[in-house]
Design a protein around this motif. Structure first.
Motif, PDB file in Angstrom:
ATOM      1  N   ILE A  57      28.220  28.811  46.016  1.00  0.00           N
ATOM      2  CA  ILE A  57      27.416  29.629  45.111  1.00  0.00           C
ATOM      3  C   ILE A  57      27.177  28.836  43.830  1.00  0.00           C
ATOM      4  O   ILE A  57      27.903  27.887  43.519  1.00  0.00           O
ATOM      5  CB  ILE A  57      28.104  30.981  44.781  1.00  0.00           C
ATOM      6  CG1 ILE A  57      29.481  30.743  44.154  1.00  0.00           C
ATOM      7  CG2 ILE A  57      28.211  31.847  46.015  1.00  0.00           C
ATOM      8  CD1 ILE A  57      30.180  32.024  43.731  1.00  0.00           C
ATOM      9  N   ASP A  58      26.150  29.210  43.123  1.00  0.00           N
ATOM     10  CA  ASP A  58      25.765  28.514  41.894  1.00  0.00           C
ATOM     11  C   ASP A  58      26.628  29.005  40.732  1.00  0.00           C
ATOM     12  O   ASP A  58      26.597  30.189  40.375  1.00  0.00           O
ATOM     13  CB  ASP A  58      24.292  28.772  41.593  1.00  0.00           C
ATOM     14  CG  ASP A  58      23.772  27.885  40.464  1.00  0.00           C
ATOM     15  OD1 ASP A  58      24.591  27.343  39.706  1.00  0.00           O
ATOM     16  OD2 ASP A  58      22.538  27.739  40.360  1.00  0.00           O
ATOM     17  N   SER A  63      28.953  32.205  37.547  1.00  0.00           N
ATOM     18  CA  SER A  63      30.087  31.802  36.729  1.00  0.00           C
ATOM     19  C   SER A  63      31.303  31.525  37.628  1.00  0.00           C
ATOM     20  O   SER A  63      31.152  31.359  38.849  1.00  0.00           O
ATOM     21  CB  SER A  63      30.416  32.864  35.678  1.00  0.00           C
ATOM     22  OG  SER A  63      31.350  32.368  34.755  1.00  0.00           O
ATOM     23  N   SER A  64      32.486  31.475  37.059  1.00  0.00           N
ATOM     24  CA  SER A  64      33.719  31.265  37.802  1.00  0.00           C
ATOM     25  C   SER A  64      34.889  31.631  36.903  1.00  0.00           C
ATOM     26  O   SER A  64      34.740  31.720  35.676  1.00  0.00           O
ATOM     27  CB  SER A  64      33.841  29.800  38.250  1.00  0.00           C
ATOM     28  OG  SER A  64      34.038  28.951  37.127  1.00  0.00           O
ATOM     29  N   PRO A  65      36.077  31.859  37.466  1.00  0.00           N
ATOM     30  CA  PRO A  65      37.226  32.194  36.626  1.00  0.00           C
ATOM     31  C   PRO A  65      37.520  31.153  35.555  1.00  0.00           C
ATOM     32  O   PRO A  65      37.845  31.511  34.415  1.00  0.00           O
ATOM     33  CB  PRO A  65      38.372  32.310  37.635  1.00  0.00           C
ATOM     34  CG  PRO A  65      37.710  32.719  38.907  1.00  0.00           C
ATOM     35  CD  PRO A  65      36.392  31.997  38.909  1.00  0.00           C
ATOM     36  N   THR A  71      35.134  30.267  28.246  1.00  0.00           N
ATOM     37  CA  THR A  71      34.280  31.063  27.360  1.00  0.00           C
ATOM     38  C   THR A  71      35.116  32.000  26.511  1.00  0.00           C
ATOM     39  O   THR A  71      34.869  32.163  25.303  1.00  0.00           O
ATOM     40  CB  THR A  71      33.270  31.874  28.194  1.00  0.00           C
ATOM     41  OG1 THR A  71      32.488  30.990  28.995  1.00  0.00           O
ATOM     42  CG2 THR A  71      32.355  32.680  27.294  1.00  0.00           C
ATOM     43  N   PHE A  72      36.113  32.617  27.124  1.00  0.00           N
ATOM     44  CA  PHE A  72      36.994  33.520  26.381  1.00  0.00           C
ATOM     45  C   PHE A  72      37.746  32.782  25.279  1.00  0.00           C
ATOM     46  O   PHE A  72      37.853  33.279  24.144  1.00  0.00           O
ATOM     47  CB  PHE A  72      37.983  34.176  27.354  1.00  0.00           C
ATOM     48  CG  PHE A  72      38.975  35.082  26.695  1.00  0.00           C
ATOM     49  CD1 PHE A  72      38.596  36.349  26.279  1.00  0.00           C
ATOM     50  CD2 PHE A  72      40.283  34.674  26.484  1.00  0.00           C
ATOM     51  CE1 PHE A  72      39.507  37.197  25.662  1.00  0.00           C
ATOM     52  CE2 PHE A  72      41.199  35.508  25.873  1.00  0.00           C
ATOM     53  CZ  PHE A  72      40.810  36.772  25.461  1.00  0.00           C
ATOM     54  N   ASP A 245      27.745  33.399  31.421  1.00  0.00           N
ATOM     55  CA  ASP A 245      29.189  33.501  31.241  1.00  0.00           C
ATOM     56  C   ASP A 245      29.523  34.625  30.264  1.00  0.00           C
ATOM     57  O   ASP A 245      30.508  35.347  30.449  1.00  0.00           O
ATOM     58  CB  ASP A 245      29.758  32.179  30.718  1.00  0.00           C
ATOM     59  CG  ASP A 245      29.653  31.063  31.755  1.00  0.00           C
ATOM     60  OD1 ASP A 245      29.624  31.387  32.955  1.00  0.00           O
ATOM     61  OD2 ASP A 245      29.604  29.884  31.361  1.00  0.00           O
ATOM     62  N   TRP A 246      28.707  34.781  29.226  1.00  0.00           N
ATOM     63  CA  TRP A 246      28.909  35.892  28.287  1.00  0.00           C
ATOM     64  C   TRP A 246      28.735  37.233  28.982  1.00  0.00           C
ATOM     65  O   TRP A 246      29.495  38.168  28.740  1.00  0.00           O
ATOM     66  CB  TRP A 246      27.903  35.785  27.132  1.00  0.00           C
ATOM     67  CG  TRP A 246      28.119  34.643  26.200  1.00  0.00           C
ATOM     68  CD1 TRP A 246      29.084  33.674  26.300  1.00  0.00           C
ATOM     69  CD2 TRP A 246      27.359  34.352  25.033  1.00  0.00           C
ATOM     70  NE1 TRP A 246      28.969  32.787  25.268  1.00  0.00           N
ATOM     71  CE2 TRP A 246      27.919  33.173  24.467  1.00  0.00           C
ATOM     72  CE3 TRP A 246      26.270  34.949  24.419  1.00  0.00           C
ATOM     73  CZ2 TRP A 246      27.409  32.606  23.305  1.00  0.00           C
ATOM     74  CZ3 TRP A 246      25.757  34.386  23.258  1.00  0.00           C
ATOM     75  CH2 TRP A 246      26.331  33.223  22.716  1.00  0.00           C
ATOM     76  N   VAL A 247      27.713  37.306  29.837  1.00  0.00           N
ATOM     77  CA  VAL A 247      27.420  38.565  30.530  1.00  0.00           C
ATOM     78  C   VAL A 247      28.590  38.981  31.414  1.00  0.00           C
ATOM     79  O   VAL A 247      29.083  40.121  31.337  1.00  0.00           O
ATOM     80  CB  VAL A 247      26.138  38.424  31.366  1.00  0.00           C
ATOM     81  CG1 VAL A 247      25.887  39.700  32.176  1.00  0.00           C
ATOM     82  CG2 VAL A 247      24.944  38.106  30.481  1.00  0.00           C
ATOM     83  N   ILE A 248      29.056  38.067  32.247  1.00  0.00           N
ATOM     84  CA  ILE A 248      30.120  38.410  33.189  1.00  0.00           C
ATOM     85  C   ILE A 248      31.431  38.650  32.461  1.00  0.00           C
ATOM     86  O   ILE A 248      32.196  39.564  32.810  1.00  0.00           O
ATOM     87  CB  ILE A 248      30.254  37.292  34.247  1.00  0.00           C
ATOM     88  CG1 ILE A 248      28.958  37.175  35.045  1.00  0.00           C
ATOM     89  CG2 ILE A 248      31.429  37.574  35.175  1.00  0.00           C
ATOM     90  CD1 ILE A 248      28.956  36.070  36.077  1.00  0.00           C
TER      91      ILE A 248
END
Length: 274
Positions: A57-58, A63-65, A71-72, A245-248
């Motif tokens: 997947i892209d 995103s990814s963990p 990002t966090f 990444d912000w969205v997820i």
């Protein structure tokens, strides 16, 4: 502690050996359920991370963990994550408190005055059935793009259902208890405070458990349209500038908030039932 053939005596009361084994079995089952939940969640994170790294997947879209963690950390350092989370949580709690207060007050008024309930009940049914997202653009025009609009949006999602459910519960209270109050020369006020409100406390807490999630949904809807802060705003802004990444991450935080608030109300429900 004294031991007998079939009983174990504690400082409080004797506990049957079979009862003790049954309690141990329940505790073991709970631990197994918790372990299974943690395992499923861990496997999901591992599969998600592996799918991105292996190109299944892209990562830019899904995103990814690891990307979410980075990002966090970045938003933790600049404090923006606390700002947006705090704004959404505050607006949700204010909306929830107002829903509980206004909902109980309106339900009591409808129960107290049969004529008023006959007049307003059809309107409450219609308003409860109305998709609240359709009201959000109007709220922006009427109230402006500010926190007040977001709070009103949160209230509108949960309020009418609360009033209808509480009013229905008030009307379905046991008639024998109400007759007993009147037989003892009590008033309708006595019926309200000695029978109706105590009798509907479990239902009220159950409604609160549902409403806390509905208020969160309403607040996010309001932030989608009329806010410059909050997780709802972060979701919309992130999608517009392709910061997925912000969205997820915002969605994950919303899930955590919803679970935490629900757990707190569940704890309150257990204490109230005792």
């Amino acid at each position: 502690m004294n031991h007998d053939e079939n009983r174990v005596y504690t400082d409080q009361e004797p506990v049957s050996v079979y009862q003790q084994k049954y309690l141990q079995k329940l505790q073991k089952h709970k631990k197994q359920i918790t372990a299974a939940r943690i395992l499923i969640f861990a496997l999901f994170l591992l599969l998600w991370e592996a799918a991105v790294r292996l190109g299944w997947i892209d990562g830019f879209i899904f995103s990814s963990p690891s990307r979410l963690w980075n990002t966090f950390r970045s938003m933790w350092k600049d404090g923006s994550i606390f700002l947006h989370t705090g704004v959404t949580l505050t607006e949700t709690l204010i909306s929830f408190a107002l829903v509980v207060l206004i909902g109980i007050t309106m339900a009591v008024l409808l129960w107290y005055n049969d004529t008023l309930s006959e007049i307003l009940e059809p309107y409450l049914v219609v308003l409860n059935s109305l998709p609240k997202s359709a009201l959000a653009p109007l709220l922006i025009v009427w109230l402006g793009a500010n926190r007040r609009t977001v709070i009103v949006a949160g209230i509108s999602v949960a309020l009418f259902g609360t009033v209808l459910n509480l009013y229905t519960s008030f009307k379905e209270m046991e008639a024998d208890k109400i007759k007993l109050i009147y037989t003892l020369h009590g008033t309708k006020k006595d019926v309200l405070f000695k029978v109706v409100l105590p009798g509907t406390l479990p239902l009220l807490i159950s409604i609160m458990k549902v409403n806390i999630g509905l208020c969160l949904v309403g607040v996010v809807i309001g932030e989608f349209i009329g806010a410059r802060q909050g997780l709802g705003y972060l979701i919309i802004y992130g999608s517009q500038v392709f910061k997925l990444d912000w969205v997820i991450l915002s969605i994950v935080i919303l899930c955590i908030i919803a679970a935490a608030l629900y757990a707190l109300l569940s704890l309150l429900e257990k204490k109230a039932s005792r």
